[in-house]
Design a protein around this motif. Structure first.
Motif, mmCIF file in Angstrom:
data_model
loop_
_atom_site.group_PDB
_atom_site.id
_atom_site.type_symbol
_atom_site.label_atom_id
_atom_site.label_comp_id
_atom_site.label_asym_id
_atom_site.label_seq_id
_atom_site.Cartn_x
_atom_site.Cartn_y
_atom_site.Cartn_z
ATOM 1 N N THR A 11 0.828 -1.209 0.000
ATOM 2 C CA THR A 11 0.000 0.000 0.000
ATOM 3 C C THR A 11 0.864 1.263 0.000
ATOM 4 O O THR A 11 1.959 1.276 0.571
ATOM 5 N N ASP A 13 0.118 5.319 0.806
ATOM 6 C CA ASP A 13 -0.806 6.383 1.192
ATOM 7 C C ASP A 13 -0.050 7.698 1.307
ATOM 8 O O ASP A 13 1.179 7.710 1.411
ATOM 9 N N SER A 131 -1.542 -0.816 -4.106
ATOM 10 C CA SER A 131 -2.785 -0.074 -3.945
ATOM 11 C C SER A 131 -2.492 1.272 -3.295
ATOM 12 O O SER A 131 -1.847 1.349 -2.255
ATOM 13 N N GLN A 136 -5.228 3.007 2.579
ATOM 14 C CA GLN A 136 -4.991 1.639 2.107
ATOM 15 C C GLN A 136 -4.229 0.808 3.139
ATOM 16 O O GLN A 136 -4.515 -0.359 3.358
ATOM 17 N N ARG A 147 3.612 -1.285 3.930
ATOM 18 C CA ARG A 147 2.718 -0.129 3.880
ATOM 19 C C ARG A 147 3.595 1.120 3.871
ATOM 20 O O ARG A 147 4.373 1.338 4.793
#
Ligand code: DC
Length: 241
Positions: A11, A13, A131, A136, A147
């Motif tokens: 992820t 972000d 993503s 996310q 992440r």
């Protein structure tokens, strides 16, 4: 488990204009993974509201119209192209009007519930996915392999957005854009549902003063290290450079 229900998920972000989309696309290309732009889904929901004459902040009404429509992607395109009931709407969702409306629809829990479910469904159908969005790593895929949280000073983010909008043929004032980005940051950070946060355990990367390539190099290294740690290093796809 280190993934979404389907396969491995990474992820990314961060706030508007920190370079997330370009970084996510490049990273996915290098790894040979698929990439999901979740901001495009909120923007498509906003466009749907605008086109239907619905107030973007009316969560129940926006959710109802989303349920009657189809927001998905043409996955054969690179990067994938957002579709609203089959119509490519990439340009329309990037307007200043759609951006403001996207921030409003994204604050509504009814809307988020539907789109989060779609995002998890998409991930479960993909063997490998990068993503990108605001939540996310914190909400949608808390067990993701890695992440990332990207950030950059507001001046730099406003300047990047200005160049993007100019490329798309829109003329905007840089100071006004800075103000709009600050307001949108506030809104995204202060909202009650899925606020923009740096999730604990996220790898924080400041994209200020660095090139896109340097940022992608760093992320690629982190992902390949993580793949080795979980014994999945042979499973990265074929790079699409
Ligand atoms: O990344 P972007 O500017 O295209 O996102 C559009 C809007 O959607 C922005 O206001 C943030 C919001 N958003 C969100 O709340 N959650 C996501 N996962 C992605 C975007």
């Amino acid at each position: 488990m280190t993934s979404g229900a389907g396969g491995l998920v990474v992820t990314i972000d961060g706030p508007a204009g920190c370079g997330k989309s370009s970084v996510a696309q490049q990273l996915a290309r290098r790894l040979g993974w698929q990439v999901l732009d979740t901001g495009a889904m909120y923007r498509a929901a906003a466009l749907l509201a605008l086109r239907s004459g619905i107030e973007p902040s009316d969560g129940a009404a926006v959710a109802a119209v989303i349920r009657r429509s189809r927001i998905d992607f043409d996955w054969r395109a690179d990067p994938p192209v957002i579709l609203l009931d089959g119509e490519p709407v990439e340009e329309a969702i990037r307007s200043v009007e759609a951006s403001a409306a996207a921030s409003a629809v994204a604050a509504r829990p009814e809307v988020r519930a539907i789109l989060v479910e779609s995002q998890r469904r998409i991930a479960s159908a993909m063997p490998r996915l990068v993503s990108e969005g605001r939540d996310q790593g914190s909400v949608v895929f808390p067990d993701a392999l890695v992440r990332f949280f990207l950030d950059a000073p507001v001046e730099e983010r406003a300047h990047r957005r200005l160049l993007q909008l100019e490329q798309a043929g829109e003329r905007v004032d840089e100071l006004a854009l800075r103000r709009a980005i600050r307001e949108r940051d506030e809104h995204d950070r202060a909202r009650a549902v899925a606020p923009l946060v740096r999730p604990p355990g996220a790898v924080v990367v400041d994209t200020g003063g660095t090139t896109l390539e340097q940022v992608v190099d760093r992320l690629e290294r982190e992902v390949r290290d993580a793949l080795r740690r979980v014994g999945a290093e042979g499973t990265a796809g074929t790079p699409r450079r």
